[in-house]
Design a protein around this motif. Structure first.
Motif, PDB file in Angstrom:
ATOM      1  N   GLY A 133       0.958  -1.219   0.133  1.00  0.00           N
ATOM      2  CA  GLY A 133      -0.069  -0.023  -0.182  1.00  0.00           C
ATOM      3  C   GLY A 133       0.890   1.139   0.209  1.00  0.00           C
ATOM      4  N   GLY A 134       1.942   1.307   0.655  1.00  0.00           N
ATOM      5  CA  GLY A 134       2.789   2.473   1.016  1.00  0.00           C
ATOM      6  C   GLY A 134       3.540   2.322  -0.551  1.00  0.00           C
ATOM      7  N   LEU A 135       3.919   1.503  -0.959  1.00  0.00           N
ATOM      8  CA  LEU A 135       4.606   1.390  -2.213  1.00  0.00           C
ATOM      9  C   LEU A 135       3.710   2.002  -3.319  1.00  0.00           C
ATOM     10  CD1 LEU A 135       7.614   1.108  -3.386  1.00  0.00           C
ATOM     11  CD2 LEU A 135       6.669  -1.274  -4.108  1.00  0.00           C
ATOM     12  N   GLY A 136       2.449   1.637  -3.248  1.00  0.00           N
ATOM     13  CA  GLY A 136       1.161   1.969  -4.352  1.00  0.00           C
ATOM     14  C   GLY A 136       1.350   3.640  -4.235  1.00  0.00           C
ATOM     15  N   ILE A 137       1.139   3.925  -2.978  1.00  0.00           N
ATOM     16  CA  ILE A 137       0.998   5.520  -2.543  1.00  0.00           C
ATOM     17  C   ILE A 137       2.253   6.400  -3.524  1.00  0.00           C
ATOM     18  CG2 ILE A 137       0.921   7.437  -1.269  1.00  0.00           C
ATOM     19  CD1 ILE A 137      -0.492   5.633   0.614  1.00  0.00           C
ATOM     20  N   LEU A 138       3.459   5.678  -3.287  1.00  0.00           N
ATOM     21  CA  LEU A 138       4.607   6.147  -3.744  1.00  0.00           C
ATOM     22  C   LEU A 138       4.769   6.283  -5.262  1.00  0.00           C
ATOM     23  CD1 LEU A 138       7.436   7.502  -3.125  1.00  0.00           C
ATOM     24  CD2 LEU A 138       8.674   5.133  -3.092  1.00  0.00           C
ATOM     25  N   PHE A 139       4.096   4.934  -5.877  1.00  0.00           N
ATOM     26  CA  PHE A 139       4.253   4.785  -7.259  1.00  0.00           C
ATOM     27  C   PHE A 139       3.212   5.985  -7.983  1.00  0.00           C
ATOM     28  CE2 PHE A 139       2.665   2.949 -11.252  1.00  0.00           C
ATOM     29  CZ  PHE A 139       4.003   2.386 -11.737  1.00  0.00           C
ATOM     30  N   ASN A 140       1.946   6.078  -7.501  1.00  0.00           N
ATOM     31  CA  ASN A 140       1.140   6.975  -7.995  1.00  0.00           C
ATOM     32  C   ASN A 140       1.607   8.438  -8.060  1.00  0.00           C
ATOM     33  OD1 ASN A 140      -0.774   5.231  -8.851  1.00  0.00           O
ATOM     34  ND2 ASN A 140      -1.679   4.914  -7.025  1.00  0.00           N
ATOM     35  N   ARG A 141       2.295   8.723  -6.728  1.00  0.00           N
ATOM     36  CA  ARG A 141       2.829  10.277  -6.900  1.00  0.00           C
ATOM     37  C   ARG A 141       4.074  10.181  -7.532  1.00  0.00           C
ATOM     38  NH1 ARG A 141       2.103  11.399  -0.226  1.00  0.00           N
ATOM     39  NH2 ARG A 141      -0.399  11.454  -0.325  1.00  0.00           N
ATOM     40  N   GLY A 142       4.844   9.228  -7.744  1.00  0.00           N
ATOM     41  CA  GLY A 142       6.036   9.272  -8.678  1.00  0.00           C
ATOM     42  C   GLY A 142       5.615   9.473 -10.145  1.00  0.00           C
ATOM     43  N   LEU A 143       4.620   8.958 -10.516  1.00  0.00           N
ATOM     44  CA  LEU A 143       3.591   9.169 -11.985  1.00  0.00           C
ATOM     45  C   LEU A 143       3.719  10.684 -12.257  1.00  0.00           C
ATOM     46  CD1 LEU A 143       1.390   6.080 -12.610  1.00  0.00           C
ATOM     47  CD2 LEU A 143       3.643   6.639 -13.641  1.00  0.00           C
ATOM     48  N   VAL A 144       2.998  11.074 -10.990  1.00  0.00           N
ATOM     49  CA  VAL A 144       2.855  12.718 -11.286  1.00  0.00           C
ATOM     50  C   VAL A 144       4.077  13.329 -11.485  1.00  0.00           C
ATOM     51  CG1 VAL A 144       1.620  14.847 -10.113  1.00  0.00           C
ATOM     52  CG2 VAL A 144       0.662  12.484 -10.231  1.00  0.00           C
ATOM     53  N   PHE A 145       5.080  13.085 -10.365  1.00  0.00           N
ATOM     54  CA  PHE A 145       6.323  13.775 -10.508  1.00  0.00           C
ATOM     55  C   PHE A 145       7.102  13.551 -11.844  1.00  0.00           C
ATOM     56  CE2 PHE A 145      10.132  15.728  -8.742  1.00  0.00           C
ATOM     57  CZ  PHE A 145      11.136  14.995  -9.470  1.00  0.00           C
ATOM     58  N   SER A 146       6.945  12.425 -12.437  1.00  0.00           N
ATOM     59  CA  SER A 146       7.722  12.246 -13.664  1.00  0.00           C
ATOM     60  C   SER A 146       7.014  13.025 -14.830  1.00  0.00           C
ATOM     61  CB  SER A 146       7.422  10.696 -13.815  1.00  0.00           C
ATOM     62  OG  SER A 146       8.047  10.210 -15.328  1.00  0.00           O
ATOM     63  N   PHE A 151      -0.831  -4.581  -7.322  1.00  0.00           N
ATOM     64  CA  PHE A 151      -1.846  -4.257  -8.354  1.00  0.00           C
ATOM     65  C   PHE A 151      -3.159  -3.449  -7.803  1.00  0.00           C
ATOM     66  CE2 PHE A 151      -3.520  -5.012 -12.511  1.00  0.00           C
ATOM     67  CZ  PHE A 151      -4.838  -5.004 -12.539  1.00  0.00           C
ATOM     68  N   SER A 152      -3.474  -4.010  -6.671  1.00  0.00           N
ATOM     69  CA  SER A 152      -4.695  -3.413  -5.835  1.00  0.00           C
ATOM     70  C   SER A 152      -4.434  -1.723  -5.403  1.00  0.00           C
ATOM     71  CB  SER A 152      -5.064  -4.265  -4.624  1.00  0.00           C
ATOM     72  OG  SER A 152      -6.148  -3.663  -3.839  1.00  0.00           O
ATOM     73  N   ALA A 153      -3.189  -1.667  -5.034  1.00  0.00           N
ATOM     74  CA  ALA A 153      -2.793  -0.327  -4.583  1.00  0.00           C
ATOM     75  C   ALA A 153      -2.513   0.558  -5.732  1.00  0.00           C
ATOM     76  CB  ALA A 153      -1.389  -0.412  -3.877  1.00  0.00           C
ATOM     77  N   VAL A 154      -2.046   0.228  -6.810  1.00  0.00           N
ATOM     78  CA  VAL A 154      -1.866   0.990  -7.792  1.00  0.00           C
ATOM     79  C   VAL A 154      -3.204   1.482  -8.642  1.00  0.00           C
ATOM     80  CG1 VAL A 154      -0.756   1.486 -10.174  1.00  0.00           C
ATOM     81  CG2 VAL A 154       0.552   0.300  -8.260  1.00  0.00           C
ATOM     82  N   THR A 155      -4.114   0.427  -8.798  1.00  0.00           N
ATOM     83  CA  THR A 155      -5.192   0.461  -9.795  1.00  0.00           C
ATOM     84  C   THR A 155      -6.364   0.916  -9.157  1.00  0.00           C
ATOM     85  OG1 THR A 155      -5.955  -1.629  -9.729  1.00  0.00           O
ATOM     86  CG2 THR A 155      -4.161  -1.031 -11.432  1.00  0.00           C
ATOM     87  N   ALA A 191      -3.370  -3.564   1.014  1.00  0.00           N
ATOM     88  CA  ALA A 191      -2.880  -2.534   0.382  1.00  0.00           C
ATOM     89  C   ALA A 191      -3.726  -1.851  -0.055  1.00  0.00           C
ATOM     90  CB  ALA A 191      -2.091  -3.374  -0.779  1.00  0.00           C
ATOM     91  N   TYR A 192      -4.851  -2.359  -0.441  1.00  0.00           N
ATOM     92  CA  TYR A 192      -5.884  -1.240  -1.075  1.00  0.00           C
ATOM     93  C   TYR A 192      -6.506  -0.299   0.299  1.00  0.00           C
ATOM     94  CZ  TYR A 192     -10.670   0.501  -2.390  1.00  0.00           C
ATOM     95  OH  TYR A 192     -11.911   1.194  -2.490  1.00  0.00           O
ATOM     96  N   GLY A 193      -6.607  -0.568   1.408  1.00  0.00           N
ATOM     97  CA  GLY A 193      -7.010   0.443   2.401  1.00  0.00           C
ATOM     98  C   GLY A 193      -5.771   1.356   2.858  1.00  0.00           C
TER      99      GLY A 193
END
Length: 858
Positions: free
Chosen positions: A237-250, A373-377, A407-409
């Protein structure tokens, strides 16, 4: 080419939709295989042994630049993963989904994946499937009501073909795209998804591959291992948050680059990926060259290093807008995370002397895949189903559920309150692709002045047939006035010295030109109004009615490229004219020979009462790609109906004009005829599977009711009326309908009913009229309005009228039961323009009542 003609029983929309769902599954599965074959071929070309170092560095950016150029030049809608575009199209945004988009998406994804970017094929296959479905719904006679479901089915088939996971494709539709569990949506999605997965499996286009160690060892989970699975879910779940924010930063980093354009961005991403791979050791480079193989590494260090490198490369690739998805990368990242976590914990426990037995490390790889997958999508159910379908291991379900839901939560908690979750939320949507108020509004606006006398305002309403006007004072918007305001004033019996400012609605709700169409629709629905002014500061720049929105949505749902294929004016292919001796004109639409006689009799009766000329219209729609003025059509059947109308006109001494128009859009052609022929009243029918009126009801009858600048009468001839054909051959037209019912409810106040009834009953020998008021349970029941209308109608019609007060849970069901028990032959509703959007009774009666139903819009 000869046009295809199908028997009527096979022309039903649902039957066509089911057949199209099967075809969508076939082409989606084949497209997924073609995509894999092409990507593999390009990748083999790039990795050919003996390739010089310079080419190894230059070839990936060149391939990426070509892929970006294809998208930018031929189909900007194909940028990114494609999931966001499908969601936007299903919500009504101006996103094209057609064959052009599908072809460009396949070609660009082949080049992107072949260049070495660690993106997946599943996002693109979803958009390809949806685009092919959108194109098929234009090629074949599918009802617009079902087009959205078919596009969603195409998306399901695309995901199913990409992962060989049909249930996951269905869950994608239910959980993230349509949120609809109706039998039709579920049925078409299941058909398309399973056929797509079967075709893809036969052709061999599986996306992820598992090492023999994982395949051979079934998943297993013991109670002491549950905390480890929970920890894995928390970390994912934490890595999913980092991934989505990293997309915005990218994305923002790419936007700040001095070189602009998608080709440059994709070329830079491909170059970075190629340079990094060449800089890594040979053993690690081989593992990263095929990133979609899930293996068990030798140590936790290798797993975490692979996770870090893949994480960074995926952000670099996805942020560029390259044509590729993140479904597969999320699964691969999750497997690395799961194996890294369990191997690290096992090593730590061994160092402190506590043995921790992990019988099946593959369990954590699978749980990590679902959790990431659940955290990212933000789709936990889809995550569980997709991993289970790829492994077919029931023992993996429990750890999958625990890790994915956890992870979703966590990912949901980390999302900002104003952030809307969306699968594969990549930088693919340009806000200019959505509709704004400025694009939909009517401008310039006809206004009234606040100090005008009300008598002048009423004359203006009668002269223009508009149902509402903005009110200004010294150029500033101060109010709005509708026909309902004038009706209330008339009922109060005020004197003629009243000014408009005393009757108008002051300080009206407004929107700005930059507001989205969704916001405008929210304002209209929230406050139950039919029009809203558009202001720029204090300046009135336009007005938006529900008809404007309906027209825009109809064009979008039809899937047409409006800029490329504009609606051409209709073309008059046949016409006859009679002397213009009437005081006005009544337009009647004739399409179905089964109902044409009844419509003619009704329209002729109204024309005779009002001393109107009768204008008979038949429409022949053609494709947007064809020019109406140059398209060959057959008018033989239509001319027979129109000649019958001419004979009846001569018998009843009514001037009859006829015309046949070839058009792109039926509703636009009707409005064009009303304007060209200065029509005072429109009569159109509803009934018969192939009739024009029924097609209009599905495709745009609301637009006609909302936008026609004249009185509109919508009639569905019942069985009694149709059985009276051939027409009564008397000296004047009559209606073979004796028993009439006038319903009242909180929904239907029946505005302006007495005058219309007084005219209609002149056509009926010995009429029998009944009033009925229906109140819902726990509603304040009062018969005052019913008895007032009863006395008013009895006074004007000079005959007794029966009035009943009924309490029922359903107004429609109560009316249908009453009509059946009383032998009612016709029911009549009279509504204003403002009452149409908030009243559903008229649509329900048209669809369900076997009797004649007449809806009059004043």
């Amino acid at each position: 080419m000869f046009p295809l003609r199908f028997p009527p029983r096979f022309a039903k929309a649902q039957q066509w939709a089911v057949l199209e769902a099967c075809a969508i599954g076939l082409v989606s599965g084949a497209s997924a295989f073609l995509l894999k074959l092409g990507a593999t071929g390009v990748q083999d070309l790039r990795d050919r042994p003996g390739l010089p170092l310079g080419l190894q560095l230059l070839l990936p950016p060149i391939l990426g630049a070509i892929a970006g150029w294809l998208v930018q030049r031929f189909a900007p809608e194909a940028e990114g993963s494609g999931i966001s575009q499908v969601q936007a199209a299903l919500s009504g945004s101006r996103i094209a989904l057609n064959l052009r988009v599908a072809i460009v998406k396949i070609a660009s994804t082949m080049l992107v994946l072949g260049s070495g970017l660690p993106l997946g094929r599943q996002g693109p296959t979803v958009q390809v499937g949806a685009s092919l479905a959108g194109q098929m719904s234009q090629w074949f006679p599918t009802s617009p009501d079902y087009r959205r479901q078919l596009i969603a089915s195409g998306a399901a088939a695309g995901l199913a073909a990409g992962f060989n996971a049909p249930l996951a494709g269905v869950m994608l539709v239910l959980e993230q795209l349509l949120h609809d569990v109706s039998s039709f949506t579920l049925g078409t999605a299941v058909l398309a998804a399973f056929i797509g997965a079967v075709v893809s499996g036969i052709l061999g286009s599986q996306s992820l591959s598992f090492s023999s160690e994982i395949v051979a060892a079934p998943a297993a989970l013991t109670v002491p291992e549950l905390p480890v699975v929970l920890l894995l879910g928390l970390l994912a779940g934490g890595l999913g948050i980092l991934f989505n924010r990293g997309l915005v930063f990218s994305q923002r980093c790419y936007e700040r680059l001095p070189v602009k354009g998608l080709p440059w961005r994709v070329a830079i991403a491909s170059g970075i990926s190629a340079l990094l791979l060449l800089a890594l050791p040979v053993a690690m480079r081989q593992g990263l060259s095929n990133p979609f193989t899930v293996t068990i590494p030798d140590s936790s260090t290798i797993a975490l290093v692979m996770l870090t490198i893949n994480f960074g490369l995926t952000l670099v690739a996805a942020g560029s807008g390259a044509s590729g998805g993140i479904f597969a990368p999320a699964l691969v990242l999750g497997s690395s995370l799961g194996l890294g976590v369990v191997l690290s914990i096992q090593a730590i426990f061994l160092q402190i002397g506590i043995p921790l037995r992990i019988d099946a490390p593959a369990t954590y790889a699978l749980a990590g895949m679902g959790a990431m997958f659940s955290a990212v999508t933000q789709g936990p159910i889809t995550a569980i189903v997709i991993v289970f379908e790829m492994t077919r291991d029931f023992n993996a379900v429990l750890p999958l559920m625990v890790a994915s839901i956890t992870a979703y939560g966590i990912a949901s908690l980390g999302r900002s309150p104003n952030q809307t979750p969306a699968p594969e939320s990549l930088p693919t949507l340009n806000s200019s692709l959505g509709l704004t108020a400025a694009q939909v509004m009517a401008s310039p606006v006809e206004t009234l002045e606040a100090n005008q006398l009300l008598t002048e305002v009423i004359q203006h309403f009668n002269r223009t047939h508009h149902r509402g006007f903005p009110v200004t004072q010294q150029g500033v918007l101060v109010g709005i006035v509708t026909s309902s305001d004038l009706d209330e004033h008339t009922l109060k019996g005020q004197d003629d010295t009243v000014r408009l400012q005393d009757v108008m609605t002051p300080h009206p709700l407004t929107v700005t030109p930059q507001d989205s169409l969704a916001h405008v629709l929210y304002v209209l629905n929230r406050y139950q109004i039919s029009r809203v002014p558009v202001v720029d500061g204090r300046k009135l720049v336009g007005i938006i009615t529900r008809a404007d929105i309906i027209r825009a949505e109809s064009e979008l749902l039809s899937g047409q490229d409006i800029a490329a294929a504009p609606i051409a004016p209709s073309y008059v292919a046949y016409e006859t004219r009679s002397p213009a001796t009437g005081q006005g004109r009544l337009l009647v639409l004739l399409a179905n020979p089964r109902t044409a006689q009844a419509l003619l009799q009704f329209a002729a009766g109204l024309a005779s009462l009002r001393n109107y000329e009768l204008e008979c219209l038949h429409l022949i729609p053609v494709s947007r790609e064809a020019d109406p003025s140059e398209t060959a059509v057959s008018t033989l059947g239509a001319r027979r109906m129109l000649q019958q109308a001419e004979r009846l006109g001569r018998r009843w001494h009514i001037p009859v004009h006829t015309q046949i128009r070839v058009c792109h859009d039926l509703s636009a052609a009707i409005l064009e005829t009303i304007s060209d022929r200065h029509i005072n009243e429109l009569v159109m029918g509803w009934g018969g599977g192939a009739s024009l009126a029924q097609r209009l009801f599905r495709e745009g009858v609301d637009q006609i009711l909302q936008q026609a600048p004249c009185r509109v009468v919508l009639i569905k001839p019942g069985s009694t009326f149709l059985a009276a054909a051939p027409l009564v051959q008397g000296d004047h037209p009559t209606l073979p309908l004796r028993h009439w019912l006038i319903p009242l409810s909180a929904q239907v106040p029946q505005t302006g009913l007495a005058e219309s009834l007084e005219q209609l009953l002149q056509l009926i020998p010995d009429p029998d009229l009944s009033l009925c008021q229906i109140d819902l349970p726990r509603q304040t029941v009062s018969a005052k309005r019913l008895h007032q209308l009863q006395r008013r109608l009895e006074s004007r019609l000079r005959q007794p009228i029966q009035a009943d007060l009924i309490c029922a849970r359903s107004v429609t069901s109560a009316l249908l039961d009453l009509m059946r028990s009383r032998g009612i032959e016709a029911v009549m509703l009279s509504l204003t323009l403002e009452q149409l959007p908030t009243t559903t009774l008229w649509k329900e009666l048209l669809a369900q009542a076997p009797q004649t139903v007449i809806v009059q819009r004043r």
